[in-house]
Design an enzyme around this catalytic site. Structure first.
Site, PDB file in Angstrom:
ATOM      1  N   THR A 336       1.041  -1.245  -0.027  1.00  0.00           N
ATOM      2  CA  THR A 336      -0.027  -0.012  -0.053  1.00  0.00           C
ATOM      3  C   THR A 336       0.809   1.414   0.073  1.00  0.00           C
ATOM      4  O   THR A 336       0.594   2.227  -0.797  1.00  0.00           O
ATOM      5  CB  THR A 336      -0.684   0.046   1.377  1.00  0.00           C
ATOM      6  N   GLU A 385       3.638  -0.795 -14.462  1.00  0.00           N
ATOM      7  CA  GLU A 385       3.761  -1.328 -12.996  1.00  0.00           C
ATOM      8  C   GLU A 385       2.644  -0.855 -11.970  1.00  0.00           C
ATOM      9  O   GLU A 385       2.749  -0.366 -10.841  1.00  0.00           O
ATOM     10  CB  GLU A 385       5.145  -0.635 -12.487  1.00  0.00           C
TER      11      GLU A 385
HETATM   12  C1  LIG Z   1       5.835   1.106 -22.323  1.00  0.00           C
HETATM   13  C2  LIG Z   1       5.484   0.037 -21.758  1.00  0.00           C
HETATM   14  C3  LIG Z   1       6.152  -0.884 -21.106  1.00  0.00           C
HETATM   15  C4  LIG Z   1       5.668  -1.870 -20.552  1.00  0.00           C
HETATM   16  N1  LIG Z   1       6.590  -2.742 -19.783  1.00  0.00           N
HETATM   17  C5  LIG Z   1       6.012  -3.811 -19.385  1.00  0.00           C
HETATM   18  C6  LIG Z   1       6.920  -5.115 -18.973  1.00  0.00           C
HETATM   19  O1  LIG Z   1       8.096  -5.027 -18.959  1.00  0.00           O
HETATM   20  N2  LIG Z   1       6.273  -6.120 -18.491  1.00  0.00           N
HETATM   21  C7  LIG Z   1       5.194  -6.352 -18.464  1.00  0.00           C
HETATM   22  O2  LIG Z   1       4.526  -7.440 -17.938  1.00  0.00           O
HETATM   23  N3  LIG Z   1       4.220  -5.309 -18.786  1.00  0.00           N
HETATM   24  C8  LIG Z   1       4.551  -4.177 -19.176  1.00  0.00           C
HETATM   25  N4  LIG Z   1       3.710  -3.193 -19.620  1.00  0.00           N
HETATM   26  C9  LIG Z   1       2.235  -3.222 -19.424  1.00  0.00           C
HETATM   27  C10 LIG Z   1       1.582  -2.426 -18.346  1.00  0.00           C
HETATM   28  O3  LIG Z   1       2.144  -2.857 -17.041  1.00  0.00           O
HETATM   29  C11 LIG Z   1       0.278  -2.301 -18.610  1.00  0.00           C
HETATM   30  O4  LIG Z   1       0.020  -1.692 -19.761  1.00  0.00           O
HETATM   31  C12 LIG Z   1      -0.456  -1.873 -17.313  1.00  0.00           C
HETATM   32  O5  LIG Z   1      -0.600  -2.688 -16.483  1.00  0.00           O
HETATM   33  C13 LIG Z   1      -2.050  -1.642 -17.747  1.00  0.00           C
HETATM   34  O6  LIG Z   1      -2.728  -2.623 -18.309  1.00  0.00           O
HETATM   35  P1  LIG Z   1      -3.399  -2.434 -19.887  1.00  0.00           P
HETATM   36  O7  LIG Z   1      -2.534  -1.767 -20.670  1.00  0.00           O
HETATM   37  O8  LIG Z   1      -3.920  -3.785 -20.322  1.00  0.00           O
HETATM   38  O9  LIG Z   1      -4.489  -1.669 -19.488  1.00  0.00           O
HETATM   39  P2  LIG Z   1      -5.962  -1.959 -18.726  1.00  0.00           P
HETATM   40  O10 LIG Z   1      -5.737  -2.809 -17.606  1.00  0.00           O
HETATM   41  O11 LIG Z   1      -6.925  -2.524 -19.730  1.00  0.00           O
HETATM   42  O12 LIG Z   1      -6.318  -0.590 -18.356  1.00  0.00           O
HETATM   43  C14 LIG Z   1      -6.999   0.307 -19.102  1.00  0.00           C
HETATM   44  C15 LIG Z   1      -7.718   1.613 -18.331  1.00  0.00           C
HETATM   45  O13 LIG Z   1      -8.797   0.929 -17.431  1.00  0.00           O
HETATM   46  C16 LIG Z   1      -8.448   1.299 -15.932  1.00  0.00           C
HETATM   47  N5  LIG Z   1      -8.886  -0.037 -15.329  1.00  0.00           N
HETATM   48  C17 LIG Z   1      -8.221  -1.189 -15.228  1.00  0.00           C
HETATM   49  N6  LIG Z   1      -8.798  -2.152 -14.306  1.00  0.00           N
HETATM   50  C18 LIG Z   1      -9.789  -1.348 -13.858  1.00  0.00           C
HETATM   51  C19 LIG Z   1     -10.856  -1.591 -12.734  1.00  0.00           C
HETATM   52  N7  LIG Z   1     -10.957  -2.842 -12.265  1.00  0.00           N
HETATM   53  N8  LIG Z   1     -11.527  -0.765 -12.360  1.00  0.00           N
HETATM   54  C20 LIG Z   1     -11.373   0.718 -13.035  1.00  0.00           C
HETATM   55  N9  LIG Z   1     -10.680   0.937 -13.896  1.00  0.00           N
HETATM   56  C21 LIG Z   1      -9.788  -0.117 -14.419  1.00  0.00           C
HETATM   57  C22 LIG Z   1      -6.931   1.560 -15.840  1.00  0.00           C
HETATM   58  O14 LIG Z   1      -6.512   2.085 -14.854  1.00  0.00           O
HETATM   59  C23 LIG Z   1      -6.823   2.256 -17.192  1.00  0.00           C
HETATM   60  O15 LIG Z   1      -6.969   3.378 -16.940  1.00  0.00           O
HETATM   61  C24 LIG Z   1       4.292  -2.022 -20.323  1.00  0.00           C
HETATM   62  C25 LIG Z   1       3.413  -1.097 -20.882  1.00  0.00           C
HETATM   63  C26 LIG Z   1       3.890   0.094 -21.635  1.00  0.00           C
HETATM   64  C27 LIG Z   1       3.006   1.179 -22.319  1.00  0.00           C
END
Ligand SMILES: Cc1cc2nc3c(=O)[nH]c(=O)nc-3n(C[C@H](O)[C@H](O)[C@H](O)COP(=O)(O)OP(=O)(O)OC[C@H]3O[C@@H](n4cnc5c(N)ncnc54)[C@H](O)[C@@H]3O)c2cc1C
Length: 569
Positions: A336, A385
């Protein structure tokens, strides 16, 4: 990162480097990146969308910079740095380039499941290789349909058996947005086994593992980000991290406190770099017959509030990192706090970089000025993250439980402690922070009585309000510590105790105001007609005291501006 703490004279000495070694590493880092990545080259690489793999590898090479040694325990050939060291290193890296910082961070993240969940042999083999050979890692958790919700992951690892003995696993699936995806020597991959999600070590040359063309991103263009395809990728059984199935999500969650502090430091570094550039620019840029630095309407909107929010975030980062180094972060105990640090620092860093563009006027909107790049780079820190919204949820859920468990005493007690601090240190803004805490306690209680956290939006807004109140507390405490001459020995000394006290008074007033106004807004805006009457609870919010506490705000902002511009007041 260290495995253990040292007990000296009955006291637990915090884990980590000694301060001189840390300073040497930070100096070496600055010198190395400054030399390898001059501003012209950096802007070119950004424009051409090129990851400088040679620089990434040189940073990891133990015979060159070897920065990743900070994160590796001594037992495996590293330097045994702690969370505080990691925050300082991450901030400095981010000041240079958040893309390069991300490449180093990906090796740390990628090796985390091994560090926390691996067998001794696995640690020796893989962490040893990072320390000795500078192996570059990637961390493969996210999938096209599983980002914030990793539980929706589809990648599978099927057992390969010989006479009933598991000899290996066949991994099939797709990973998305993987930092270092197409350059990493080794990727740790999260996949579903029959007994649940588990981490696997997958070397680059393993047949069936391929990387897509790197993503064309908004920012962070010096960092390689690519999707990975795993088509019947066979790995031996000893590539299952910990050699027990089903521990993957626990292994991932165990270190969120630590890793989120590191990304928080990226927000801090990016934000301060942009702000310092804006400060420098405003000393030169003449408008209306004087430098912008002398215009209160400029400094008090575009510089001062961002500086104090960043220092509030730093206070929380330092407090959390110090607690982790003292052994309070075991098994996800500081998750947290890591979320609060990340939410505050990355949102503040993002806002500061945006303000730095505004501060440069039209020039800030061009690619020639580095603030434009920083703004695009730092934007990622509120997404990867764990997004800001997921941070808000994590924070609100945990603190909500604390409120319920203590029958509302959790923040009332913290308000009382801040009031005591106000009596011993009347200049550090502790009284204003106490008002923020009191308002928070009242808002949480109103939410309990009227059952308002059924509304996800209310819950998330509570996460934001909690963050501001706790960061106000942390900055007031840091100012008091600095005034008493007991600053953390590894904390930067750019601001003295009096400067931190002025910053704290500005931030704590803002927090108190925010808690009072927005707390009421969301409570009053979500009560159902006929639900419990929350009016008596809202009446306990010390609105008059919050209003009165704003007295002296402008004078304190003037003081902070004087400090930032090196003016003697
Ligand atoms: C440049 C870059 C580097 C990265 N590097 C890595 C890496 O090295 N390894 C790795 O594993 N991942 C990596 N990531 C992935 C990154 O951790 C994810 O993009 C991030 O966790 C968000 O997931 P998503 O993109 O699927 O968005 P989503 O989870 O689909 O979220 C979309 C939106 O919805 C919101 N949301 C999601 N869930 C909820 C909920 N339950 N209630 C309300 N709102 C919600 C989110 O806050 C966001 O605003 C990388 C991403 C980028 C863009």
């Amino acid at each position: 990162m260290t495995d253990s703490l040292t007990v000296t004279d009955g006291h637990v000495a915090p884990a980590g480097l000694d301060p001189d070694t840390l300073v040497m590493m930070l100096d070496a880092l600055g010198e190395f990146v400054g030399h390898a990545l001059p501003a012209k080259l950096q802007l070119e690489l950004d424009h051409e969308d090129v990851c400088p793999e040679d620089i990434v590898r040189a940073m990891s090479d133990p015979n060159q910079l070897g920065v990743q040694l900070v994160f590796v325990p001594e037992a495996y050939g590293g330097m045994d740095g702690g969370a505080f060291d990691s925050y300082r290193v991450c901030e400095v890296m981010a000041r240079h380039d958040i893309g390069l910082a991300t490449a180093v961070f990906a090796t740390f993240l990628g090796s985390d499941p091994i560090l926390f969940g691996g067998t001794v042999e696995q640690k020796q083999r893989w962490l040893g290789a990072i320390a000795e050979q500078g192996l570059v890692f990637a961390y493969g958790a996210t999938e096209p349909d599983a980002g914030s919700d990793l539980g929706a992951m589809k990648t599978t690892a099927v057992r390969i058996e010989d006479d009933g003995v598991v000899t290996g696993y066949r991994i099939t699936g797709r990973k998305q947005w993987i930092s270092n995806g197409s350059i990493a020597d080794v990727t740790t991959v999260l996949a579903r086994t029959p007994d649940g999600p588990s981490w696997f070590v997958v070397p680059k040359e393993t047949p069936g593992l391929t990387a897509a063309h790197p993503e064309d991103k908004h920012g962070l263009r010096l960092s390689n980000t690519a999707a990975l395809f795993l088509d019947d990728v066979d790995v031996p059984a000893d590539h299952l991290i910990g050699e027990v199935e089903g521990r993957g999500l626990i292994q991932a969650q165990q270190v969120f406190g630590y890793t989120r502090v590191m990304v928080a430091a990226f927000g801090l570094g990016g934000g301060w770099e942009a702000l310092d550039r804006a400060i420098e620019y405003s000393l030169e840029r003449q408008q209306g017959g004087a430098p912008l630095a002398e215009k209160q309407g400029f400094t008090h909107k575009l510089i001062v509030p961002h500086a104090v929010r960043l220092e509030a975030a730093r206070s929380y980062i330092e407090d959390t990192a110090d607690k982790i180094d003292r052994g309070l972060g075991e098994n996800g105990a500081m998750n947290t706090e890591g979320a609060i640090a990340k939410l505050m620092a990355t949102e503040a860093g993002n806002a500061a970089a945006d303000a730095a563009i505004q501060a440069h006027g039209g020039y800030g909107y061009t690619r020639e000025y580095v603030v434009e790049k920083i703004k695009r780079d730092v934007r990622i820190t509120t997404i990867y993250e764990g997004t800001s919204e997921i941070m808000e949820m994590t924070i609100a859920r945990d603190r909500w439980q604390q409120h319920l468990k203590t029958s509302g005493a959790y923040y009332r007690d913290r308000a009382a402690e801040l009031s005591s601090l106000e009596t011993t240190h009347p200049t550090v803004g502790a009284g204003h922070a106490a008002l923020a805490m009191q308002a928070l306690a009242a808002v949480l209680e109103a939410c309990r009585v009227a059952r308002l956290t059924r509304n996800q939006h209310v819950l998330f807004r509570l996460g934001e309000l909690i963050t501001h109140a706790e960061c106000a507390e942390a900055l007031a405490q840091r100012a008091a510590t600095a005034l008493g001459g007991n600053r953390h020995e590894k904390s930067p000394d750019r601001f003295d105790g009096a400067a931190l006290a002025a910053m704290s008074r500005v931030f704590a007033r803002e927090a108190a105001q925010k808690l009072g106004q927005e707390g009421v807004r969301w409570v009053a805006g979500s009560v159902d007609s006929g639900s419990a009457d929350v009016a008596p609870l809202l009446a306990t919010i010390p609105h008059d005291a919050i209003r009165a506490s704003q007295s002296g705000l402008l004078a304190d902002m003037d003081r902070v501006a004087d400090v930032l511009y090196g003016r003697t007041s």
